[in-house]
Design a protein around this motif. Structure first.
Motif, PDB file in Angstrom:
ATOM      1  N   VAL A 152       0.832  -1.197   0.000  1.00  0.00           N
ATOM      2  CA  VAL A 152       0.000   0.000   0.000  1.00  0.00           C
ATOM      3  C   VAL A 152       0.868   1.248   0.000  1.00  0.00           C
ATOM      4  O   VAL A 152       0.565   2.239  -0.681  1.00  0.00           O
ATOM      5  N   LEU A 153       1.986   1.216   0.735  1.00  0.00           N
ATOM      6  CA  LEU A 153       2.904   2.353   0.728  1.00  0.00           C
ATOM      7  C   LEU A 153       3.473   2.608  -0.663  1.00  0.00           C
ATOM      8  O   LEU A 153       3.696   3.761  -1.052  1.00  0.00           O
ATOM      9  N   ILE A 154       3.710   1.542  -1.407  1.00  0.00           N
ATOM     10  CA  ILE A 154       4.181   1.702  -2.792  1.00  0.00           C
ATOM     11  C   ILE A 154       3.157   2.512  -3.585  1.00  0.00           C
ATOM     12  O   ILE A 154       3.516   3.413  -4.360  1.00  0.00           O
ATOM     13  N   LYS A 155       1.877   2.199  -3.387  1.00  0.00           N
ATOM     14  CA  LYS A 155       0.812   2.946  -4.065  1.00  0.00           C
ATOM     15  C   LYS A 155       0.783   4.400  -3.607  1.00  0.00           C
ATOM     16  O   LYS A 155       0.433   5.303  -4.384  1.00  0.00           O
ATOM     17  N   VAL A 156       1.138   4.647  -2.346  1.00  0.00           N
ATOM     18  CA  VAL A 156       1.153   6.011  -1.819  1.00  0.00           C
ATOM     19  C   VAL A 156       2.339   6.804  -2.359  1.00  0.00           C
ATOM     20  O   VAL A 156       2.208   7.984  -2.709  1.00  0.00           O
ATOM     21  N   PHE A 157       3.491   6.160  -2.453  1.00  0.00           N
ATOM     22  CA  PHE A 157       4.703   6.873  -2.864  1.00  0.00           C
ATOM     23  C   PHE A 157       4.816   7.061  -4.376  1.00  0.00           C
ATOM     24  O   PHE A 157       5.455   8.015  -4.832  1.00  0.00           O
ATOM     25  N   HIS A 158       4.250   6.150  -5.164  1.00  0.00           N
ATOM     26  CA  HIS A 158       4.358   6.272  -6.621  1.00  0.00           C
ATOM     27  C   HIS A 158       3.890   7.634  -7.153  1.00  0.00           C
ATOM     28  O   HIS A 158       4.572   8.236  -8.001  1.00  0.00           O
ATOM     29  N   PRO A 159       2.721   8.149  -6.720  1.00  0.00           N
ATOM     30  CA  PRO A 159       2.296   9.450  -7.258  1.00  0.00           C
ATOM     31  C   PRO A 159       3.298  10.568  -7.021  1.00  0.00           C
ATOM     32  O   PRO A 159       3.346  11.531  -7.803  1.00  0.00           O
ATOM     33  N   GLY A 160       4.100  10.479  -5.957  1.00  0.00           N
ATOM     34  CA  GLY A 160       5.120  11.493  -5.724  1.00  0.00           C
ATOM     35  C   GLY A 160       6.142  11.558  -6.839  1.00  0.00           C
ATOM     36  O   GLY A 160       6.730  12.619  -7.099  1.00  0.00           O
ATOM     37  N   PHE A 161       6.374  10.435  -7.516  1.00  0.00           N
ATOM     38  CA  PHE A 161       7.268  10.401  -8.682  1.00  0.00           C
ATOM     39  C   PHE A 161       6.500  10.757  -9.957  1.00  0.00           C
ATOM     40  O   PHE A 161       6.961  11.573 -10.767  1.00  0.00           O
ATOM     41  N   PHE A 162       5.336  10.128 -10.133  1.00  0.00           N
ATOM     42  CA  PHE A 162       4.581  10.319 -11.381  1.00  0.00           C
ATOM     43  C   PHE A 162       4.156  11.772 -11.560  1.00  0.00           C
ATOM     44  O   PHE A 162       4.193  12.300 -12.681  1.00  0.00           O
ATOM     45  N   ALA A 163       3.737  12.424 -10.475  1.00  0.00           N
ATOM     46  CA  ALA A 163       3.277  13.811 -10.576  1.00  0.00           C
ATOM     47  C   ALA A 163       4.403  14.746 -10.998  1.00  0.00           C
ATOM     48  O   ALA A 163       4.148  15.833 -11.523  1.00  0.00           O
ATOM     49  N   ARG A 164       5.635  14.318 -10.761  1.00  0.00           N
ATOM     50  CA  ARG A 164       6.807  15.104 -11.164  1.00  0.00           C
ATOM     51  C   ARG A 164       7.403  14.582 -12.475  1.00  0.00           C
ATOM     52  O   ARG A 164       8.551  14.871 -12.811  1.00  0.00           O
TER      53      ARG A 164
ATOM     54  N   GLN B 156      11.012  -2.341  -1.910  1.00  0.00           N
ATOM     55  CA  GLN B 156      10.556  -1.304  -2.836  1.00  0.00           C
ATOM     56  C   GLN B 156      10.043  -0.081  -2.090  1.00  0.00           C
ATOM     57  O   GLN B 156      10.341   1.063  -2.467  1.00  0.00           O
ATOM     58  N   ALA B 157       9.243  -0.307  -1.041  1.00  0.00           N
ATOM     59  CA  ALA B 157       8.667   0.819  -0.300  1.00  0.00           C
ATOM     60  C   ALA B 157       9.756   1.675   0.332  1.00  0.00           C
ATOM     61  O   ALA B 157       9.701   2.915   0.286  1.00  0.00           O
ATOM     62  N   VAL B 158      10.765   1.040   0.912  1.00  0.00           N
ATOM     63  CA  VAL B 158      11.862   1.782   1.547  1.00  0.00           C
ATOM     64  C   VAL B 158      12.658   2.564   0.512  1.00  0.00           C
ATOM     65  O   VAL B 158      13.027   3.736   0.736  1.00  0.00           O
ATOM     66  N   LEU B 159      12.939   1.959  -0.634  1.00  0.00           N
ATOM     67  CA  LEU B 159      13.674   2.657  -1.690  1.00  0.00           C
ATOM     68  C   LEU B 159      12.914   3.883  -2.187  1.00  0.00           C
ATOM     69  O   LEU B 159      13.499   4.966  -2.379  1.00  0.00           O
ATOM     70  N   LEU B 160      11.607   3.738  -2.390  1.00  0.00           N
ATOM     71  CA  LEU B 160      10.790   4.860  -2.854  1.00  0.00           C
ATOM     72  C   LEU B 160      10.769   5.986  -1.823  1.00  0.00           C
ATOM     73  O   LEU B 160      10.962   7.163  -2.162  1.00  0.00           O
ATOM     74  N   ALA B 161      10.530   5.622  -0.554  1.00  0.00           N
ATOM     75  CA  ALA B 161      10.459   6.635   0.505  1.00  0.00           C
ATOM     76  C   ALA B 161      11.794   7.342   0.672  1.00  0.00           C
ATOM     77  O   ALA B 161      11.850   8.574   0.810  1.00  0.00           O
ATOM     78  N   ALA B 162      12.886   6.581   0.664  1.00  0.00           N
ATOM     79  CA  ALA B 162      14.211   7.177   0.854  1.00  0.00           C
ATOM     80  C   ALA B 162      14.558   8.135  -0.281  1.00  0.00           C
ATOM     81  O   ALA B 162      15.152   9.198  -0.048  1.00  0.00           O
ATOM     82  N   THR B 163      14.158   7.777  -1.505  1.00  0.00           N
ATOM     83  CA  THR B 163      14.458   8.645  -2.648  1.00  0.00           C
ATOM     84  C   THR B 163      13.669   9.946  -2.570  1.00  0.00           C
ATOM     85  O   THR B 163      14.213  11.031  -2.820  1.00  0.00           O
ATOM     86  N   LEU B 164      12.385   9.864  -2.230  1.00  0.00           N
ATOM     87  CA  LEU B 164      11.590  11.081  -2.077  1.00  0.00           C
ATOM     88  C   LEU B 164      12.153  11.961  -0.970  1.00  0.00           C
ATOM     89  O   LEU B 164      12.203  13.187  -1.095  1.00  0.00           O
ATOM     90  N   ARG B 165      12.575  11.332   0.125  1.00  0.00           N
ATOM     91  CA  ARG B 165      13.129  12.097   1.246  1.00  0.00           C
ATOM     92  C   ARG B 165      14.453  12.748   0.840  1.00  0.00           C
ATOM     93  O   ARG B 165      14.715  13.916   1.174  1.00  0.00           O
ATOM     94  N   GLU B 166      15.291  12.022   0.103  1.00  0.00           N
ATOM     95  CA  GLU B 166      16.585  12.554  -0.332  1.00  0.00           C
ATOM     96  C   GLU B 166      16.406  13.748  -1.267  1.00  0.00           C
ATOM     97  O   GLU B 166      17.204  14.683  -1.255  1.00  0.00           O
ATOM     98  N   ARG B 167      15.343  13.728  -2.067  1.00  0.00           N
ATOM     99  CA  ARG B 167      15.077  14.815  -3.002  1.00  0.00           C
ATOM    100  C   ARG B 167      14.318  15.983  -2.350  1.00  0.00           C
ATOM    101  O   ARG B 167      13.954  16.936  -3.043  1.00  0.00           O
ATOM    102  N   ASP B 168      14.038  15.877  -1.061  1.00  0.00           N
ATOM    103  CA  ASP B 168      13.235  16.884  -0.349  1.00  0.00           C
ATOM    104  C   ASP B 168      11.839  17.015  -0.944  1.00  0.00           C
ATOM    105  O   ASP B 168      11.249  18.108  -0.941  1.00  0.00           O
ATOM    106  N   GLU B 169      11.320  15.911  -1.428  1.00  0.00           N
ATOM    107  CA  GLU B 169       9.982  15.901  -2.017  1.00  0.00           C
ATOM    108  C   GLU B 169       8.951  15.263  -1.087  1.00  0.00           C
ATOM    109  O   GLU B 169       7.769  15.216  -1.402  1.00  0.00           O
ATOM    110  N   PHE B 170       9.425  14.762   0.057  1.00  0.00           N
ATOM    111  CA  PHE B 170       8.511  14.227   1.055  1.00  0.00           C
ATOM    112  C   PHE B 170       9.190  14.209   2.410  1.00  0.00           C
ATOM    113  O   PHE B 170      10.373  13.868   2.529  1.00  0.00           O
TER     114      PHE B 170
END
Length: 520
Positions: A369-381, A425-439
């Motif tokens: 479910v977290l994967i579904k939550v984090f994906h839009p943070g990439f797709f919207a950008r 996958q969920a950890v990789l997505l979250a860490a990348t968004l956090r590293e980019r200051d996007e979440f």
């Protein structure tokens, strides 16, 4: 917030579709049984569904919605957004018409690839090819539905787009009612009627979403397709989604191959996964569908604070619903499986093995479910490449771990591998968004999450105790009515404990939540 109301709308429509799907499957079993005709029908139905997952679900929306929203909410305005949608409609239609015609031509060879065992039964193979050819236009229709649904979602009109998929089940149920009323219909004739029902339902869904779009002042006209810069950008963004979708399907195939190394494991994993997919489909799909257009709109308007708030409230809502579901599936896997499946040819040993696999899958539910939550943070950008890479990493980890753990732990190792790959996958997505200051987690989430976690654990302890004390009531000898009533009592008790504990611990504000869902 409209966000909560949208979650509830999409979730409710998804539940409605799942209920209709269950009724449909029960009726199909009554009409077609489990013989060669049923085999041919289900394999034929898999053809448009397989390609729909690649072409129409996820990949297209991930590319289309941000580009459409950028025009609609940006300086270009409604006219530019409509022109972009019309051009996308023309290009998508051209590609899918060519693909459908090609599929109709190569269907005999495609069927042998999907079901090589049918080669030993020429009549079954011929029927499967006929049924698949009738149903294949459903793929074209679903791709058009995906486009119109993307338009509606970007405009904040979620209800019709979420309702449309249930029309497949409505049409098939209607066909089955007629077949049952007629009586004495040959199974092959019934299968052909159902295949035509699949194709007809696709057309009906296109009509419904097209009318809804027109009522939202987004009537789309067909035009000659042009592969201009906008369309090339759309296809470039969509391509990683198609590849990621292919990886997901390949993971399913490879897991099935590994499971087939031991007798009955394929069936155990199938039944466990069906139960696992129910909360994932309802919660994950609702959050993903709603959050993508919301984020796209916020980012295009330059309101990054509101975008961050939407991500946090989506994460909070997802965990509020997912954590208790995961805990419940883990501690009550045995009674759930026994009540739903343990009868007839499905033995107590099968129930025990399936429950073990469900319990191993349950901890992975929040991850998916977290994967579904984090994906839009990439797709919207407009970043579809990063999720594709992480999907590839997840697939590789899943297959390698499944092979290793299957040897070490047996059948349950496949489920454990799925759970681990989901969290990776969920950890990789979250860490990348956090590293980019996007979440980043906000103060409200940090205040509420401990309450969600504590309430889930309290509920888990209560459900475990109830399941232990009520275990004699789940015995098949008591009859289905007693079993179902006992399971409902267990579920109701767990829900009551969780809701009361979560509210007491400040995990959510019940009054505020009801006002938001009611649109107040």
């Amino acid at each position: 917030m409209a966000l909560y109301r949208a979650f509830a709308t999409v979730g409710a429509m998804t539940i409605w579709s799942r209920i209709l799907g269950f009724i449909r499957d029960v009726m199909i079993a009554a009409v077609l049984g489990a013989g060669p005709v049923a085999d041919a029908f289900f394999v034929a139905f898999r053809v448009p569904n397989l390609f729909r997952r690649l072409f129409a679900e996820g990949a297209f929306d991930a590319a289309f919605v941000p580009l459409f929203a950028k025009r609609f909410h940006g300086d270009e305005g409604e006219a530019a957004a409509r022109a972009f949608a019309e051009q996308a409609l023309a290009v998508l239609t051209l590609i899918l018409v060519v693909f459908t015609l090609l599929g109709e031509f190569i269907m005999p060879w495609l069927m042998l690839l999907l079901a090589p065992g049918f080669a030993a039964d020429p009549p079954k193979l011929a029927l499967a090819v006929l049924l698949a050819r009738i149903a294949l236009p459903f793929l074209l229709c679903m791709s058009l539905v995906a486009l119109y649904s993307g338009v509606l979602n970007a405009l904040g009109r979620f209800a019709v787009a979420a309702f449309a998929p249930s029309l497949l089940n409505v049409v098939l149920i209607a066909v089955l009612v007629v077949l049952i009323a007629i009586g004495d219909v040959e199974q092959s004739t019934a299968a052909v009627a159902l295949a035509w029902g699949i194709a007809a339902s696709g057309v009906l869904q296109v009509i419904v979403v097209a009318i809804a779009a027109a009522k939202s002042k987004m009537r789309l006209s067909f035009r000659l397709p042009r592969f201009d810069a906008d369309m090339r950008r759309l296809l470039v963004l969509a391509a990683p989604g198609f590849i990621a979708g292919g990886m997901n399907q390949l993971t399913v195939v490879l897991n099935t191959i590994i499971a087939s190394l031991q007798d009955r494991v394929v069936s155990w994993f199938y039944y466990a996964d069906r139960l696992f997919q129910l909360p994932l489909g309802v919660i994950g799909v609702a959050v993903g569908v709603v959050l993508l257009p919301e984020l796209s709109r916020r980012l295009r308007s330059g309101d990054h604070a509101a975008a961050m708030d939407s991500e946090n409230r989506s994460l909070e809502t997802a965990l509020l619903l997912t954590l208790p579901a995961a805990v419940a599936l883990f501690v009550a896997a045995n009674p759930i499986v026994r009540v739903l499946f343990e009868r007839g040819a499905f033995s107590a040993i099968d129930a025990q093995a399936t429950a073990a696999m469900l319990a191993a899958l349950a901890p992975g539910l929040p991850a998916f479910v977290l994967i579904k939550v984090f994906h839009p943070g990439f797709f919207a950008r407009e970043d579809t490449r990063t999720p594709m890479i992480y999907a590839g990493i997840g697939m590789t980890a899943n297959v390698m771990l499944a092979l290793l753990l299957f040897v070490v732990l047996g059948a349950v190792g496949i489920a454990i591998a799925t759970t681990i790959s989901g969290w990776l996958q969920a950890v990789l997505l979250a860490a990348t968004l956090r590293e980019r200051d996007e979440f980043a987690l906000d103060a409200t989430f940090k205040r509420r999450f401990p309450g969600i976690l504590a309430a889930s654990l309290v509920m888990g302890a209560v459900v475990w105790a109830l399941a232990y004390g009520m275990s004699p009531w789940f015995e098949p000898a008591n009859g289905l009515l007693v079993q179902v009533a006992s399971l409902l009592l267990l579920v109701g008790g767990g829900l009551g404990v969780y809701a009361g504990t979560a509210a007491a611990l400040g995990a959510f504000d019940a009054k505020s939540l009801m006002n938001r869902l009611g649109g107040a």
